[in-house]
Write a protein that holds these residues in place. Structure first.
Motif, PDB file in Angstrom:
ATOM      1  N   VAL A  51       0.853  -1.194   0.000  1.00  0.00           N
ATOM      2  CA  VAL A  51       0.000   0.000   0.000  1.00  0.00           C
ATOM      3  C   VAL A  51       0.887   1.242   0.000  1.00  0.00           C
ATOM      4  N   PRO A  52       0.342   2.394  -0.384  1.00  0.00           N
ATOM      5  CA  PRO A  52       1.140   3.617  -0.287  1.00  0.00           C
ATOM      6  C   PRO A  52       1.524   3.897   1.160  1.00  0.00           C
ATOM      7  N   LEU A  53       2.661   4.489   1.332  1.00  0.00           N
ATOM      8  CA  LEU A  53       3.159   4.857   2.657  1.00  0.00           C
ATOM      9  C   LEU A  53       2.840   6.326   2.910  1.00  0.00           C
ATOM     10  N   VAL A  54       2.158   6.599   4.008  1.00  0.00           N
ATOM     11  CA  VAL A  54       1.895   7.981   4.420  1.00  0.00           C
ATOM     12  C   VAL A  54       2.941   8.309   5.474  1.00  0.00           C
ATOM     13  N   LEU A 111      13.362   2.048  -3.462  1.00  0.00           N
ATOM     14  CA  LEU A 111      12.520   0.849  -3.403  1.00  0.00           C
ATOM     15  C   LEU A 111      11.316   0.954  -4.334  1.00  0.00           C
ATOM     16  N   GLY A 112      11.079   2.134  -4.893  1.00  0.00           N
ATOM     17  CA  GLY A 112       9.938   2.321  -5.785  1.00  0.00           C
ATOM     18  C   GLY A 112       8.605   2.416  -5.069  1.00  0.00           C
ATOM     19  N   LEU A 113       8.629   2.790  -3.800  1.00  0.00           N
ATOM     20  CA  LEU A 113       7.395   2.889  -3.027  1.00  0.00           C
ATOM     21  C   LEU A 113       6.643   4.179  -3.360  1.00  0.00           C
ATOM     22  N   ARG A 114       5.322   4.104  -3.299  1.00  0.00           N
ATOM     23  CA  ARG A 114       4.514   5.314  -3.416  1.00  0.00           C
ATOM     24  C   ARG A 114       4.412   5.918  -2.013  1.00  0.00           C
ATOM     25  N   VAL A 115       4.848   7.167  -1.884  1.00  0.00           N
ATOM     26  CA  VAL A 115       4.863   7.835  -0.588  1.00  0.00           C
ATOM     27  C   VAL A 115       4.061   9.129  -0.679  1.00  0.00           C
ATOM     28  N   LEU A 116       3.173   9.332   0.285  1.00  0.00           N
ATOM     29  CA  LEU A 116       2.394  10.554   0.396  1.00  0.00           C
ATOM     30  C   LEU A 116       2.789  11.255   1.685  1.00  0.00           C
ATOM     31  N   ALA A 117       3.025  12.553   1.596  1.00  0.00           N
ATOM     32  CA  ALA A 117       3.472  13.325   2.761  1.00  0.00           C
ATOM     33  C   ALA A 117       2.517  14.493   2.997  1.00  0.00           C
ATOM     34  N   PRO A 118       1.622  14.365   3.979  1.00  0.00           N
ATOM     35  CA  PRO A 118       0.742  15.487   4.305  1.00  0.00           C
ATOM     36  C   PRO A 118       1.518  16.615   4.980  1.00  0.00           C
ATOM     37  N   LEU A 119       1.364  17.830   4.455  1.00  0.00           N
ATOM     38  CA  LEU A 119       1.977  18.961   5.137  1.00  0.00           C
ATOM     39  C   LEU A 119       1.340  19.108   6.511  1.00  0.00           C
ATOM     40  N   PRO A 120       2.119  19.524   7.484  1.00  0.00           N
ATOM     41  CA  PRO A 120       1.593  19.666   8.843  1.00  0.00           C
ATOM     42  C   PRO A 120       0.692  20.888   8.956  1.00  0.00           C
ATOM     43  N   GLY A 183      -7.731  16.839  10.817  1.00  0.00           N
ATOM     44  CA  GLY A 183      -7.440  15.430  10.579  1.00  0.00           C
ATOM     45  C   GLY A 183      -8.404  14.803   9.596  1.00  0.00           C
ATOM     46  N   ARG A 184      -9.669  15.162   9.697  1.00  0.00           N
ATOM     47  CA  ARG A 184     -10.669  14.627   8.757  1.00  0.00           C
ATOM     48  C   ARG A 184     -10.367  15.060   7.324  1.00  0.00           C
ATOM     49  N   LEU A 185      -9.938  16.319   7.163  1.00  0.00           N
ATOM     50  CA  LEU A 185      -9.576  16.783   5.823  1.00  0.00           C
ATOM     51  C   LEU A 185      -8.382  16.007   5.269  1.00  0.00           C
ATOM     52  N   VAL A 186      -7.402  15.749   6.122  1.00  0.00           N
ATOM     53  CA  VAL A 186      -6.229  14.989   5.688  1.00  0.00           C
ATOM     54  C   VAL A 186      -6.649  13.583   5.247  1.00  0.00           C
ATOM     55  N   VAL A 187      -7.437  12.914   6.080  1.00  0.00           N
ATOM     56  CA  VAL A 187      -7.873  11.552   5.740  1.00  0.00           C
ATOM     57  C   VAL A 187      -8.699  11.555   4.458  1.00  0.00           C
ATOM     58  N   SER A 188      -9.591  12.515   4.313  1.00  0.00           N
ATOM     59  CA  SER A 188     -10.402  12.609   3.101  1.00  0.00           C
ATOM     60  C   SER A 188      -9.531  12.778   1.868  1.00  0.00           C
ATOM     61  N   GLU A 189      -8.531  13.629   1.968  1.00  0.00           N
ATOM     62  CA  GLU A 189      -7.630  13.848   0.837  1.00  0.00           C
ATOM     63  C   GLU A 189      -6.835  12.587   0.510  1.00  0.00           C
ATOM     64  N   LEU A 190      -6.381  11.868   1.537  1.00  0.00           N
ATOM     65  CA  LEU A 190      -5.656  10.624   1.310  1.00  0.00           C
ATOM     66  C   LEU A 190      -6.559   9.590   0.625  1.00  0.00           C
ATOM     67  N   LEU A 191      -7.800   9.514   1.059  1.00  0.00           N
ATOM     68  CA  LEU A 191      -8.741   8.572   0.425  1.00  0.00           C
ATOM     69  C   LEU A 191      -8.996   8.953  -1.018  1.00  0.00           C
ATOM     70  N   ASP A 192      -9.103  10.252  -1.278  1.00  0.00           N
ATOM     71  CA  ASP A 192      -9.296  10.719  -2.663  1.00  0.00           C
ATOM     72  C   ASP A 192      -8.121  10.358  -3.540  1.00  0.00           C
ATOM     73  N   ARG A 193      -6.957  10.188  -2.947  1.00  0.00           N
ATOM     74  CA  ARG A 193      -5.750   9.831  -3.700  1.00  0.00           C
ATOM     75  C   ARG A 193      -5.559   8.324  -3.797  1.00  0.00           C
ATOM     76  N   GLY A 194      -6.558   7.578  -3.382  1.00  0.00           N
ATOM     77  CA  GLY A 194      -6.504   6.128  -3.577  1.00  0.00           C
ATOM     78  C   GLY A 194      -5.913   5.338  -2.443  1.00  0.00           C
ATOM     79  N   LEU A 195      -5.832   5.932  -1.284  1.00  0.00           N
ATOM     80  CA  LEU A 195      -5.281   5.201  -0.143  1.00  0.00           C
ATOM     81  C   LEU A 195      -6.265   4.174   0.382  1.00  0.00           C
TER      82      LEU A 195
END
Length: 195
Positions: A51-54, A111-120, A183-195
């Protein structure tokens, strides 16, 4: 990874070792949590992550922006000059400050991993310099992007005209963290990106 395995400042300098396919955190508690994470996913090494790494390693710009770290660079008015904040020297100093995190992202890229980094949350505590915070965050963001890390940037949705987090997205009585709405906005955005 990030908050669940330790404080942001724990992941700026060197914090892990690698054998090429996996990592070992130098801090025992972080290593235990990391192994539990992999076990939950049924994989033995980071390279096998299905899975993608957050991850938020290196994004603690408020730590990098600690005022006393930049005193030597201030002008007579007490400000860190714009020219310095745009300089190669400043970028080099920021990269050196987050070298452990950048090494981690070098490893995930290899390693070719998909990594997502939410800005703080865009919060600058009193011990930090706001101008250095924003400039350092830009340097780190560019470094992550050059390593194919996908930046999850909610600033347009959660900040005011000054670039700081709006109170509706701030943790009460806390100068750094966002609240549940953020936090809800972050999770929503991650889900929109296919997490």
């Amino acid at each position: 990874m990030g908050g669940p395995v330790g404080s942001g400042r724990d992941f700026l300098g060197p914090f892990f070792d690698t054998d090429g396919t996996d990592i070992a955190f130098r801090e025992a508690a972080a290593q235990r949590l990391y192994r539990e994470f992999l076990d939950t996913l049924g994989v033995g090494v980071l390279a096998g992550l299905p899975v993608p790494l957050v991850c938020t390693f290196g994004l603690s710009a408020h730590t990098v922006a600690t005022r006393q770290n930049w005193d030597v660079h201030r002008d007579r008015q007490g400000a860190v000059p714009d020219g310095f904040l745009r300089s190669r020297l400043f970028a080099d100093l920021v990269r050196a400050s987050v070298r452990g995190a950048l090494a981690f992202y070098d490893h995930t890229a290899a390693l070719g991993l998909r990594v997502l980094a939410p800005l703080p949350p865009q919060r600058v505590p009193g011990l930090s310099d706001p101008r250095v915070f924003f400039a350092a965050q830009d340097v780190v963001g560019a470094e992550l992007a050059s390593r194919n890390v996908e930046i999850v940037d909610l600033r347009a949705r959660v900040t005011d005209g000054t670039g700081l987090q709006r109170p509706a997205f701030c943790q009460t009585d806390d100068t750094i963290h966002g609240n549940l709405a953020f936090g809800r906005l972050v999770v929503s955005e991650l889900l929109d990106r296919g997490l």
